[in-house]
Write an enzyme that holds these catalytic residues in place. Structure first.
Site, PDB file in Angstrom:
ATOM      1  N   ARG A 266       0.714  -1.123   0.053  1.00  0.00           N
ATOM      2  CA  ARG A 266      -0.021  -0.070   0.047  1.00  0.00           C
ATOM      3  C   ARG A 266       0.918   1.174   0.142  1.00  0.00           C
ATOM      4  O   ARG A 266       1.717   1.396   0.974  1.00  0.00           O
ATOM      5  CB  ARG A 266      -0.991   0.009   1.186  1.00  0.00           C
TER       6      ARG A 266
ATOM      7  N   HIS B 153      -7.336   0.500  -6.459  1.00  0.00           N
ATOM      8  CA  HIS B 153      -7.754   0.101  -5.015  1.00  0.00           C
ATOM      9  C   HIS B 153      -8.251  -1.280  -5.607  1.00  0.00           C
ATOM     10  O   HIS B 153      -9.404  -1.414  -5.310  1.00  0.00           O
ATOM     11  CB  HIS B 153      -8.330   0.682  -4.157  1.00  0.00           C
TER      12      HIS B 153
ATOM     13  N   GLN C   5     -10.007  -3.849  -3.117  1.00  0.00           N
ATOM     14  CA  GLN C   5     -11.479  -3.351  -2.488  1.00  0.00           C
ATOM     15  C   GLN C   5     -12.385  -3.458  -3.753  1.00  0.00           C
ATOM     16  O   GLN C   5     -13.684  -3.998  -3.152  1.00  0.00           O
ATOM     17  CB  GLN C   5     -11.167  -1.831  -2.433  1.00  0.00           C
TER      18      GLN C   5
ATOM     19  N   ASP D 229     -17.241   7.607  -1.758  1.00  0.00           N
ATOM     20  CA  ASP D 229     -15.737   7.626  -0.907  1.00  0.00           C
ATOM     21  C   ASP D 229     -15.569   8.956  -0.282  1.00  0.00           C
ATOM     22  O   ASP D 229     -16.053   9.881  -0.641  1.00  0.00           O
ATOM     23  CB  ASP D 229     -14.824   7.095  -1.785  1.00  0.00           C
TER      24      ASP D 229
ATOM     25  N   CYS E  11     -16.337   1.894   0.779  1.00  0.00           N
ATOM     26  CA  CYS E  11     -15.101   1.175   0.959  1.00  0.00           C
ATOM     27  C   CYS E  11     -14.780   1.311   2.544  1.00  0.00           C
ATOM     28  O   CYS E  11     -13.748   0.413   3.054  1.00  0.00           O
ATOM     29  CB  CYS E  11     -13.872   1.506   0.113  1.00  0.00           C
TER      30      CYS E  11
ATOM     31  N   ARG F 110     -13.847  -8.230   1.726  1.00  0.00           N
ATOM     32  CA  ARG F 110     -12.305  -8.092   1.396  1.00  0.00           C
ATOM     33  C   ARG F 110     -11.574  -9.399   1.855  1.00  0.00           C
ATOM     34  O   ARG F 110     -10.620  -9.592   1.117  1.00  0.00           O
ATOM     35  CB  ARG F 110     -11.855  -6.749   2.418  1.00  0.00           C
TER      36      ARG F 110
HETATM   37  N1  NVA Z   1      -9.837   7.188  -1.279  1.00  0.00           N
HETATM   38  C1  NVA Z   1      -9.494   6.325   0.062  1.00  0.00           C
HETATM   39  C2  NVA Z   1      -9.838   5.118   0.071  1.00  0.00           C
HETATM   40  C3  NVA Z   1      -9.485   4.477   1.313  1.00  0.00           C
HETATM   41  C4  NVA Z   1      -9.660   3.213   1.521  1.00  0.00           C
HETATM   42  C5  NVA Z   1      -8.004   6.697   0.289  1.00  0.00           C
HETATM   43  O1  NVA Z   1      -7.211   6.373  -0.820  1.00  0.00           O
HETATM   44  O2  NVA Z   1      -7.838   7.258   1.443  1.00  0.00           O
HETATM   45  N1   CP Z   2     -11.284   0.113   2.462  1.00  0.00           N
HETATM   46  C1   CP Z   2      -9.775   0.221   3.069  1.00  0.00           C
HETATM   47  O1   CP Z   2      -8.844  -0.235   2.213  1.00  0.00           O
HETATM   48  O2   CP Z   2      -9.793   0.067   4.313  1.00  0.00           O
HETATM   49  P1   CP Z   2      -8.452   0.408   5.100  1.00  0.00           P
HETATM   50  O3   CP Z   2      -7.966   1.750   4.643  1.00  0.00           O
HETATM   51  O4   CP Z   2      -8.900   0.272   6.531  1.00  0.00           O
HETATM   52  O5   CP Z   2      -7.628  -0.736   4.729  1.00  0.00           O
END
Ligand code: NVA
Ligand code: CP
Length: 303
Positions: free
Chosen positions: A102, A129, A132, A219, A259, A287
């Site tokens: 990540r 993502h 997800q 989101d 998500c 997930r």
């Molecule tokens: N768009 C959000 C998704 C989190 C799972 C982010 O990147 O923070």
């Molecule tokens: N939806 C998601 O990826 O959650 P986290 O940021 O908690 O991993």
């Protein structure tokens, strides 16, 4: 399937295959049928951003598959002090069987796959993502039975979630409508794909995008790494909220997906969130199952 770097790389058949395997693994877990497909394998999990769902679902998923998950925070790795990804990739390939990462730049994930010799799974970048969205597609199919004739709608920031949902939704044959402010559109590469692949529409009106939708996604307005823009974004996204008006425009049996983490009162009202909480937490649960399917495909001896 060697890696999971982005939805754009997957064929519709590969997506359906993953979802079928995810359903099977979910069934086996519910019925306490062991499935140690990855016994003896180690997955390194590099996190350059925070996570609740991704970390815990990958960690428990790998354990349930008989393998070992190794949590690697970038605060502790040399990569966090500037060691090049090319070198990190080649070193980690000597120890691990696979890497989940990540991070911010999609290029870093692509480079990890390019320079390493083991499978790489994208656990979120600024661009996409995919894990997800596989869970999201799994949840939609679980509730609706198939993707045939369904309309997906996304309201809000044209971010990593929007990019992956558009590609994933179109690849499985859904109609996809998106409502984003003009300055916060999805990635041009995704828009190019969307315009040439299936039924896609863009508008700046959330209610218009939601007309007859079978599933509505939203989101956060400020993603990880955009914290300093939060105030500016609160203004820019005013009106881009999943609320009663949006739900009223949708199909009577519309599902709502998020998500998570969610900001109630911003991208979604408390009322809509709680009315659809079962679907949203099933999505979060999925997930685990969807990622186990990904891990079995890339780390196991599956093609
Ligand atoms: N768009 C959000 C998704 C989190 C799972 C982010 O990147 O923070
Ligand atoms: N939806 C998601 O990826 O959650 P986290 O940021 O908690 O991993």
């Amino acid at each position: 399937m060697k890696h999971l770097l982005k939805m754009l790389d997957l064929s519709p058949e590969e997506i359906i295959d993953l979802l079928n395997l995810a359903d099977q693994l979910k069934y086996e877990r519910k019925h306490n049928i062991p499935h140690p497909h990855l016994a003896g394998k180690t997955l390194g999990m590099i996190f350059q951003k925070a996570s609740t769902r991704t970390r815990v679902s990958f960690e428990t998923g790998m354990t349930q598959l008989g393998g070992y998950p190794l949590f690697l925070s970038s605060n502790d790795l040399q990569i966090g002090r500037g060691e090049p990804v090319q070198d990190t990739a080649r070193v980690l390939s000597r120890y691990l069987d696979g890497i989940m990462i990540r991070t911010f730049a999609q290029q870093e994930v692509e480079d990890l796959a390019k320079f390493g010799s083991i499978p790489v799974v994208n656990g979120l970048t600024d661009f996409c993502h995919p894990c997800q969205v596989l869970a999201d597609l799994m949840t939609i199919r679980e509730y609706k039975g198939s993707f045939q004739g369904l309309k997906m709608c996304y309201i809000g920031d044209g971010n990593n979630m929007a990019n992956s949902l558009i590609v994933g939704g179109l690849k499985v044959g859904m109609e996809v409508s998106v409502a984003c402010p003009n300055d916060y559109q999805p990635d041009p590469v995704v828009l190019d794909f969307a315009k040439n692949n299936g039924k896609f529409s863009m508008t700046t009106s959330p209610v218009e995008a939601a007309v007859n939708a079978d599933v509505i996604f939203t989101d956060v307005w400020a993603s990880m790494g955009q914290e300093s823009e939060a105030e500016k974004r609160r203004i820019a996204f005013d009106g881009y909220q999943v609320n009663d008006d949006v739900i009223g425009a949708a199909h009577e049996e519309v599902m709502v997906q998020h998500c998570l983490p969610a900001h109630r009162g911003e991208e979604i009202t408390e009322k809509v969130f709680e009315a659809h909480a079962n679907e949203i937490f099933d999505e979060a649960e999925n997930r685990l199952h969807a990622q186990k399917a990904v891990l079995v495909k890339v780390l196991g001896n599956h093609d």
